[in-house]
Write a protein that holds these residues in place. Structure first.
Motif, short mmCIF file in Angstrom:
data_model
loop_
_atom_site.label_atom_id
_atom_site.label_comp_id
_atom_site.label_asym_id
_atom_site.label_seq_id
_atom_site.Cartn_x
_atom_site.Cartn_y
_atom_site.Cartn_z
N ALA A 98 56.96 45.57 31.34
CA ALA A 98 56.45 46.22 32.54
C ALA A 98 55.08 46.86 32.27
N PHE A 99 54.22 46.80 33.28
CA PHE A 99 52.90 47.41 33.17
C PHE A 99 52.54 48.09 34.48
N GLY A 100 51.57 48.98 34.41
CA GLY A 100 51.11 49.66 35.62
C GLY A 100 49.70 50.21 35.45
N PHE A 101 48.95 50.14 36.52
CA PHE A 101 47.63 50.74 36.59
C PHE A 101 47.66 51.73 37.74
N SER A 102 47.14 52.93 37.53
CA SER A 102 47.14 53.94 38.60
C SER A 102 45.73 54.49 38.79
N ASN A 103 45.59 55.30 39.82
CA ASN A 103 44.31 55.92 40.17
C ASN A 103 43.22 54.88 40.43
N LEU A 104 43.59 53.80 41.14
CA LEU A 104 42.64 52.75 41.48
C LEU A 104 42.10 52.96 42.89
N LYS A 105 40.81 52.75 43.03
CA LYS A 105 40.19 52.81 44.35
C LYS A 105 40.58 51.56 45.13
N GLU A 106 40.52 51.67 46.46
CA GLU A 106 40.79 50.52 47.31
C GLU A 106 39.81 49.41 46.94
N GLY A 107 40.34 48.18 46.78
CA GLY A 107 39.48 47.06 46.41
C GLY A 107 40.29 45.88 45.92
N VAL A 108 39.57 44.91 45.35
CA VAL A 108 40.18 43.68 44.86
C VAL A 108 39.96 43.62 43.34
N TYR A 109 41.02 43.27 42.62
CA TYR A 109 40.99 43.29 41.16
C TYR A 109 41.47 41.96 40.59
N THR A 110 41.14 41.74 39.31
CA THR A 110 41.62 40.57 38.57
C THR A 110 42.46 41.07 37.40
N ILE A 111 43.65 40.49 37.26
CA ILE A 111 44.57 40.83 36.17
C ILE A 111 44.56 39.68 35.17
N THR A 112 44.37 39.99 33.89
CA THR A 112 44.41 38.98 32.83
C THR A 112 45.51 39.35 31.85
N ILE A 113 46.39 38.39 31.59
CA ILE A 113 47.49 38.59 30.65
C ILE A 113 47.22 37.73 29.41
N LYS A 114 47.06 38.41 28.28
CA LYS A 114 46.88 37.72 26.99
C LYS A 114 48.28 37.49 26.43
N ALA A 115 48.67 36.22 26.34
CA ALA A 115 50.05 35.88 25.98
C ALA A 115 50.21 35.67 24.48
N ASN A 116 51.44 35.87 24.03
CA ASN A 116 51.84 35.53 22.66
C ASN A 116 52.27 34.08 22.63
N ALA A 117 52.03 33.37 21.52
CA ALA A 117 52.47 31.98 21.37
C ALA A 117 53.98 31.92 21.51
N PRO A 118 54.51 30.95 22.14
CA PRO A 118 53.95 29.69 22.64
C PRO A 118 53.51 29.76 24.11
N TYR A 119 53.37 30.94 24.68
CA TYR A 119 53.04 31.08 26.10
C TYR A 119 51.54 31.02 26.32
N LYS A 120 51.13 30.67 27.55
CA LYS A 120 49.72 30.53 27.90
C LYS A 120 49.20 31.81 28.56
N ASP A 121 47.93 32.12 28.27
CA ASP A 121 47.27 33.24 28.94
C ASP A 121 47.27 32.97 30.45
N THR A 122 47.31 34.05 31.23
CA THR A 122 47.36 33.93 32.68
C THR A 122 46.35 34.88 33.31
N THR A 123 45.66 34.39 34.33
CA THR A 123 44.73 35.22 35.10
C THR A 123 45.14 35.16 36.56
N ILE A 124 45.26 36.33 37.17
CA ILE A 124 45.61 36.43 38.58
C ILE A 124 44.45 37.13 39.28
N GLU A 125 43.81 36.40 40.19
CA GLU A 125 42.64 36.93 40.88
C GLU A 125 43.01 37.46 42.25
N LYS A 126 42.13 38.26 42.79
CA LYS A 126 42.22 38.79 44.15
C LYS A 126 43.50 39.59 44.40
#
Length: 105
Positions: A59-87
């Motif tokens: 589980a993860f969380g980000f707080s105290n964020l201003k209204e807007g659009v963000y990009t989340i990047t997940i750096k994965a451990n092998a054998p999983y692939k890194d993931t980027t979630i935009e907008k």
């Protein structure tokens, strides 16, 4: 008389400043990564700001964020692939729940 006017002016400016800062509504982003041990880090990018979240059993969380659009990047451990979630949108003082994010192998 001038001192009273100066003091009243300062008090009015301070009161207006306090009101302006209380109107700033902040939101957040939360989510859970599956499998729990699949991710090494989760990073959020918004404009020129970059934040890193602590992972607690996936589980993860980000707080105290201003209204807007963000990009989340997940750096994965092998054998999983890194993931980027935009907008990922944060609306006025709301927390956006991304739910479960399943990492691909």
């Amino acid at each position: 008389m001038k001192k009273i006017c100066a003091i009243l002016s300062i008090l009015i400016v301070m009161a207006l400043g306090a009101i302006a800062f209380t109107n700033a509504k902040l939101g957040g982003i939360t989510g859970k990564i599956s499998p729990v041990d699949g991710a090494a880090t989760v990073t959020l990018v918004g404009g020129t700001d970059t934040l890193k979240a602590d992972l607690l059993q996936g589980a993860f969380g980000f707080s105290n964020l201003k209204e807007g659009v963000y990009t989340i990047t997940i750096k994965a451990n092998a054998p999983y692939k890194d993931t980027t979630i935009e907008k990922v949108a944060v609306k006025d003082s709301a927390t956006t729940d991304m739910g479960e994010i399943k990492l691909q192998q």
